[in-house]
Design a protein around this motif. Sequence first.
Motif, PDB file in Angstrom:
ATOM      1  N   THR A  26       7.275   1.878  -3.706  1.00 24.82           N
ATOM      2  CA  THR A  26       6.387   2.686  -2.853  1.00 24.82           C
ATOM      3  C   THR A  26       5.174   1.919  -2.335  1.00 24.82           C
ATOM      4  O   THR A  26       4.265   2.516  -1.781  1.00 24.82           O
ATOM      5  CB  THR A  26       5.890   3.951  -3.594  1.00 24.82           C
ATOM      6  N   TRP A  27       5.152   0.603  -2.549  1.00 25.94           N
ATOM      7  CA  TRP A  27       4.031  -0.150  -1.971  1.00 25.94           C
ATOM      8  C   TRP A  27       4.159  -0.117  -0.450  1.00 25.94           C
ATOM      9  O   TRP A  27       5.262  -0.265   0.089  1.00 25.94           O
ATOM     10  CB  TRP A  27       4.046  -1.604  -2.467  1.00 25.94           C
ATOM     11  N   GLN A  28       3.056   0.086   0.222  1.00 22.91           N
ATOM     12  CA  GLN A  28       3.019   0.178   1.684  1.00 22.91           C
ATOM     13  C   GLN A  28       3.671   1.457   2.215  1.00 22.91           C
ATOM     14  O   GLN A  28       3.984   1.532   3.396  1.00 22.91           O
ATOM     15  CB  GLN A  28       3.672  -1.038   2.346  1.00 22.91           C
ATOM     16  N   SER A  30       2.131   3.990   2.893  1.00 21.27           N
ATOM     17  CA  SER A  30       0.724   4.383   2.906  1.00 21.27           C
ATOM     18  C   SER A  30       0.350   5.355   4.018  1.00 21.27           C
ATOM     19  O   SER A  30      -0.706   5.949   3.992  1.00 21.27           O
ATOM     20  CB  SER A  30      -0.155   3.131   2.968  1.00 21.27           C
ATOM     21  N   THR A  52       5.376   3.110  -8.662  1.00 23.73           N
ATOM     22  CA  THR A  52       4.138   3.153  -7.889  1.00 23.73           C
ATOM     23  C   THR A  52       3.073   2.349  -8.643  1.00 23.73           C
ATOM     24  O   THR A  52       3.374   1.655  -9.614  1.00 23.73           O
ATOM     25  CB  THR A  52       3.683   4.613  -7.626  1.00 23.73           C
ATOM     26  N   TYR A  56      -1.766   1.214  -5.009  1.00 21.02           N
ATOM     27  CA  TYR A  56      -1.048   1.615  -3.790  1.00 21.02           C
ATOM     28  C   TYR A  56      -1.713   2.815  -3.110  1.00 21.02           C
ATOM     29  O   TYR A  56      -1.431   3.118  -1.957  1.00 21.02           O
ATOM     30  CB  TYR A  56       0.424   1.950  -4.077  1.00 21.02           C
ATOM     31  N   ASN A  58      -1.228   5.876  -3.512  1.00 26.34           N
ATOM     32  CA  ASN A  58      -0.340   6.985  -3.113  1.00 26.34           C
ATOM     33  C   ASN A  58       0.152   7.799  -4.322  1.00 26.34           C
ATOM     34  O   ASN A  58       1.133   8.528  -4.218  1.00 26.34           O
ATOM     35  CB  ASN A  58       0.849   6.452  -2.302  1.00 26.34           C
ATOM     36  N   THR A  80       3.850   3.478 -13.285  1.00 26.43           N
ATOM     37  CA  THR A  80       2.658   3.144 -12.513  1.00 26.43           C
ATOM     38  C   THR A  80       1.994   1.927 -13.159  1.00 26.43           C
ATOM     39  O   THR A  80       2.416   1.462 -14.219  1.00 26.43           O
ATOM     40  CB  THR A  80       1.691   4.330 -12.330  1.00 26.43           C
ATOM     41  N   TRP A  83      -4.639  -1.449 -12.491  1.00 27.82           N
ATOM     42  CA  TRP A  83      -5.191  -2.420 -11.542  1.00 27.82           C
ATOM     43  C   TRP A  83      -6.141  -3.413 -12.242  1.00 27.82           C
ATOM     44  O   TRP A  83      -6.703  -3.138 -13.306  1.00 27.82           O
ATOM     45  CB  TRP A  83      -5.886  -1.699 -10.372  1.00 27.82           C
ATOM     46  N   HIS A 112      -0.590  -4.748 -13.877  1.00 24.04           N
ATOM     47  CA  HIS A 112      -0.073  -5.103 -12.544  1.00 24.04           C
ATOM     48  C   HIS A 112      -0.085  -6.619 -12.310  1.00 24.04           C
ATOM     49  O   HIS A 112       0.857  -7.185 -11.776  1.00 24.04           O
ATOM     50  CB  HIS A 112      -0.903  -4.381 -11.477  1.00 24.04           C
ATOM     51  N   LYS A 247      11.999  -0.768  -1.422  1.00 25.01           N
ATOM     52  CA  LYS A 247      11.079   0.227  -0.840  1.00 25.01           C
ATOM     53  C   LYS A 247      11.549   0.606   0.559  1.00 25.01           C
ATOM     54  O   LYS A 247      11.930  -0.258   1.356  1.00 25.01           O
ATOM     55  CB  LYS A 247       9.664  -0.337  -0.776  1.00 25.01           C
TER      56      LYS A 247
END
Length: 600
Positions: A26-28, A30, A52, A56, A58, A80, A83, A112, A247
């Motif tokens: 799900t990166w990008q 957005s 996710t 991200y 989202n 998830t 960060w 991450h 993705k």
Amino acid sequence: MVTPTNNTKTYTLNNGTVIPAVGLGTWQASEEGAAYNAVKVALQNNYRHIDTAAIYGNEEEVGKGIKDSGVPREEIFVTTKLWNADHRDPASALDASLAKLGLDYVDLYLIHWPVSWKAGTNDNETDWDYVDTYKELQKLVGSGKVKAIGVSNFTKKKLERLLADPEVTVKPAVNQIEAHPLLPQPELYDYLKKNDILLESYSPLGSTDAPLLKNATVQEIAKKNGVEPAALLISWAVQRDAVVLPKSVTDARVIANLKTFTIPDEDFDALNHLAEKVGTTRPNTFSEFIVADEEELASPSYNNAASPPPSPVTGSYTTNNPTISSANDFFKPGSWAPKVDLSSAFNPFMTQLSGAINENDQVRERQYTGGDTLDEPVWVTLKRDLAQIGKRLVIVLWPLRLKKLARLQQGRLIDFAASNGISIPQSIISSRRISVDENTRDDEGNGGGDFNTAMMENNLTWDLWGPLLFSLTYSVTLGLTAAGGNLANSVFSGSFAFTWLLYLAIGLNIQLLGGSVSFLSAISALGYSMFPIVIGGLICALVVHWWVLRLPLMIIMTIWSVYVSALSLECSGVLPGRVVLAIYPVCLLYTLMSWLVVIT
Ligand SMILES: NC(=O)C1=CN([C@@H]2O[C@H](COP(=O)(O)OP(=O)(O)OC[C@H]3O[C@@H](n4cnc5c(N)ncnc54)[C@H](OP(=O)(O)O)[C@@H]3O)[C@@H](O)[C@H]2O)C=CC1
Ligand SMILES: O=C1Nc2ccccc2C1=O
């Protein structure tokens, strides 16, 4: 001819949790509603695994997509990620993620990146690193809020260090890394297998715009089997017993990407060997920040690593992307030299060398530093541009690190030339090669500074602010000091036009000499390396009026400018030996500019 079908394969993680082999990335995702829709469509079409991350942005949409899909929570595997700026307090970060997702637990919580930043900043922690973070993550295991914990973007070396710590008692369940046929990461692959850590492959299609789908071999094998290239790449990852996270925010692609097939041995083997082709490059610009520590790159085992089963490979695995090491090399927290990411400032370098460059790389290379600036406040754009100018000036003022980068690039160019039958005189080879000592560094205790701001700014390929600012300053200085006020205008416009005409000519010359740096990047590098001459001009205009003093000052400034531009040319993909041809007109330009300062 085969028809791919929905993949239902699962793996059992080292803590007993079951994970589906194919998950939705799900990166990008957005744009408003994109992640929500993709997750809902995926789950309603038999996906049971969603990936996710807090960064991200989202998680709320992902959570809503999960809820509205109608699929029971316990059937879904949700990952998830923590960060970089939250490493000291994963418990709070996890709570924030769960609140956004609207979930009581996640199935997998990952670090991450092996990089710890001070809270709310992009600055590296000096007394905290990923091992400390991991120990905090371990505490979450009994909380009921995570079923499993793991890592992402960890090299073998970092994993070894993590596992060697006596306080690390829970083995990471997975390592999520970039992996596809152009980046099979064989040594890390073997290491993870041996240690019962599941490999999760991200960017299986080559990331943004799926550049790997255009790879000739991939297309050929896909055609032969009557499948789409995407199905082939996703099936390859699953067939090597990894998780794969394609993705898409396009309904039809989301649905198609779950469908895999068994690749015949011969074709699987060909894909396993794809990265060994001389000149094969990693397709992404951001991938340079993640894979190898300097030692790993230097080690023969990295370059002759085992290939994934079932067909062991004895050949060599090569990557021509020099910035893999340079990013690590030039972020050295705690080092006395300026902490500047040279790789991003003089970035495009040599991915084009191989001839294997795809369209996507070329577009990226020509992207403007600031990215999309239309939607942000002017002040933000201005601040970033100023920071960018500052960063590049530090490089010009402190060229020693640029020198090291130049040596690395030239060394790799020599390798490239050697493997492509281009002959380079031995004298040049020995003067350009970096020594092994210079090329290694101790990574221990390093909080992972190899990532830092570069990740956010990794497309900093060129900007014309510096060249514009310096050519203006130079021309204004010259104009104002020109004899008689009435000459000022002509001197200003004359010198400004002269400087830019020569920039354009030299930029073109670099292209003709085979530099893989883009035209605008060449002008950007030239403009910045003119800085010492501009400073010299200002000093002369303001304080040094006697030519006997001006002359030595401007000689020093000229040498400085020429030196810096020579180094950036060495980084620009111009083959060793041809650099002299490229630097010759630069020498003339700078000498002329300095001479004008001395005599006005
Ligand atoms: N841990 C980490 O540091 C990282 C993790 N990841 C994870 O891995 C996931 C996947 O990697 P990502 O880098 O996004 O890239 P992918 O390799 O999955 O490629 C995504 C791109 O491919 C396009 N695409 C998807 N399916 C198809 C298809 N069937 N045919 C043609 N084009 C297609 C997408 O377009 P469109 O969406 O428009 O359909 C998008 O442009 C991420 O979303 C993220 O969850 C990724 C990077 C780093
Ligand atoms: O998940 C990620 N996708 C990325 C793309 C570029 C740089 C970093 C990342 C991530 O951390």
